[in-house]
Design a protein around this motif. Sequence first.
Motif, short mmCIF file in Angstrom:
data_model
loop_
_atom_site.label_atom_id
_atom_site.label_comp_id
_atom_site.label_asym_id
_atom_site.label_seq_id
_atom_site.Cartn_x
_atom_site.Cartn_y
_atom_site.Cartn_z
N LEU A 42 -14.49 11.40 -11.71
CA LEU A 42 -14.19 10.87 -10.38
C LEU A 42 -15.42 10.29 -9.71
CD1 LEU A 42 -11.83 13.77 -9.30
CD2 LEU A 42 -11.11 11.40 -9.66
N GLU A 43 -16.56 10.94 -9.89
CA GLU A 43 -17.81 10.43 -9.31
C GLU A 43 -18.22 9.10 -9.94
OE1 GLU A 43 -20.55 13.66 -9.76
OE2 GLU A 43 -20.01 14.55 -7.82
N ARG A 44 -17.75 8.84 -11.15
CA ARG A 44 -18.02 7.56 -11.81
C ARG A 44 -16.99 6.50 -11.42
NH1 ARG A 44 -20.82 8.70 -17.53
NH2 ARG A 44 -21.27 10.94 -17.32
N GLY A 45 -16.04 6.87 -10.56
CA GLY A 45 -15.01 5.93 -10.13
C GLY A 45 -13.86 5.80 -11.10
N ILE A 46 -13.71 6.76 -12.02
CA ILE A 46 -12.64 6.73 -13.00
C ILE A 46 -11.47 7.56 -12.48
CG2 ILE A 46 -11.97 7.35 -15.36
CD1 ILE A 46 -14.95 7.04 -16.13
N GLY A 47 -10.29 6.95 -12.43
CA GLY A 47 -9.11 7.66 -11.98
C GLY A 47 -8.73 8.77 -12.93
N VAL A 48 -8.27 9.89 -12.37
CA VAL A 48 -7.92 11.06 -13.18
C VAL A 48 -6.51 11.52 -12.82
CG1 VAL A 48 -8.44 13.50 -13.65
CG2 VAL A 48 -10.31 11.84 -13.43
N LEU A 49 -5.70 11.73 -13.86
CA LEU A 49 -4.43 12.42 -13.72
C LEU A 49 -4.64 13.82 -14.26
CD1 LEU A 49 -1.37 12.40 -13.06
CD2 LEU A 49 -0.97 11.70 -15.44
N GLY A 50 -4.74 14.80 -13.37
CA GLY A 50 -5.00 16.17 -13.77
C GLY A 50 -3.70 16.93 -13.96
N ILE A 51 -3.64 17.68 -15.07
CA ILE A 51 -2.44 18.45 -15.39
C ILE A 51 -2.84 19.91 -15.54
CG2 ILE A 51 -0.47 18.71 -16.95
CD1 ILE A 51 -1.09 15.86 -17.97
N ALA A 52 -2.26 20.78 -14.72
CA ALA A 52 -2.59 22.20 -14.78
C ALA A 52 -1.52 22.98 -14.02
CB ALA A 52 -3.97 22.47 -14.17
N ARG A 53 -1.58 24.28 -14.15
CA ARG A 53 -0.63 25.13 -13.41
C ARG A 53 -0.91 25.10 -11.92
NH1 ARG A 53 -0.82 31.01 -15.34
NH2 ARG A 53 -3.03 30.49 -15.51
N HIS A 54 -2.18 24.88 -11.56
CA HIS A 54 -2.58 24.86 -10.15
C HIS A 54 -3.38 23.59 -9.88
CE1 HIS A 54 -1.33 29.03 -10.01
NE2 HIS A 54 -2.13 29.30 -11.05
N GLY A 55 -3.33 23.13 -8.65
CA GLY A 55 -4.08 21.94 -8.29
C GLY A 55 -5.53 22.27 -7.96
N ASN A 56 -6.34 21.23 -7.82
CA ASN A 56 -7.73 21.37 -7.43
C ASN A 56 -7.87 20.79 -6.03
OD1 ASN A 56 -10.58 21.00 -7.12
ND2 ASN A 56 -10.82 21.11 -9.34
N THR A 57 -7.78 21.65 -5.02
CA THR A 57 -7.76 21.18 -3.65
C THR A 57 -9.09 20.55 -3.23
OG1 THR A 57 -8.32 23.42 -2.90
CG2 THR A 57 -5.99 22.82 -2.93
N SER A 58 -10.19 21.08 -3.76
CA SER A 58 -11.51 20.54 -3.40
C SER A 58 -11.65 19.09 -3.87
CB SER A 58 -12.60 21.40 -4.03
OG SER A 58 -13.88 20.83 -3.82
N LEU A 59 -11.31 18.83 -5.12
CA LEU A 59 -11.42 17.47 -5.63
C LEU A 59 -10.39 16.55 -4.99
CD1 LEU A 59 -12.13 18.03 -9.45
CD2 LEU A 59 -13.75 17.45 -7.63
N ALA A 60 -9.22 17.07 -4.69
CA ALA A 60 -8.19 16.26 -4.04
C ALA A 60 -8.63 15.77 -2.67
CB ALA A 60 -6.90 17.06 -3.93
N SER A 61 -9.36 16.63 -1.94
CA SER A 61 -9.83 16.23 -0.61
C SER A 61 -10.98 15.24 -0.70
CB SER A 61 -10.26 17.46 0.19
OG SER A 61 -11.37 18.11 -0.42
#
Length: 244
Positions: free
Chosen positions: A21-40
């Motif tokens: 994400l810091e490189r400007g590359i879009g990410v589709l994350g798949i997991a049981r739980h989300g990553n609220t820090s990165l989402a914000s």
Amino acid sequence: MKAILTGHARGLGAAIAEDLLERGIGVLGIARHGNTSLASRFPTLLEQITLDLSDTGAVAGWLAGDTLKRYLAGSKTSLLINNAGIVQPVGPMQAQDIATIGHAVSLNVAAPLMLASAFTEASSDAADRRIVHISSGAGRSVYPGWSVYCATKAALDHHARVVVLDQTPNLRICSLAPGVIDTDMQAEIRATALEQFPLRERFEALKRTGSLADPRECARRLVDYLLDDGFGQSPVADLRDRGS
């Protein structure tokens, strides 16, 4: 460029997601739980799917939809990083929980192979497609108490070797061992009873001497390799062999 990443909520997966994400590359994350820090921090670059990757029926049902194809549409370079995995069950074969064996094989093997197949079909228009399985030295060496973990990681290595033989156009793949990283999995290993994992003291020593790799530094080197022109020259590799 777009990336699909499993297990992005914590540990090495979270560090890989952050680096991409810091490189400007879009990410589709798949997991049981989300990553609220990165989402914000990356509201326009990060998309998240809540999915139990150990549930092969749920994975198959989700992959039957068009989410992957829609997400990758128009991406000239598409990446799949199969990171999610577990070390359990640990212990001699007769002491392993049967349900946990099935859970581990589903998460560590079935999900990556299912995603690799679906990704390859969904990214058929991309000029450059790359898959990295996060493997382990445990797939290439044997450890008492880790029969399931060793077997599942070895499966990823062999999958990558065979995919190379298939010579799918514009597709490169590598099953990559990232080294021993200071994550929750290492804490779990150190908490395992000696009778279940006789080599526990070796991993305790790695923590005590500061020999565990930092997740963010490991993620940076891993993404550098994934984006390098030489990626995929070997279907099975170890990140520690690539220097800094």
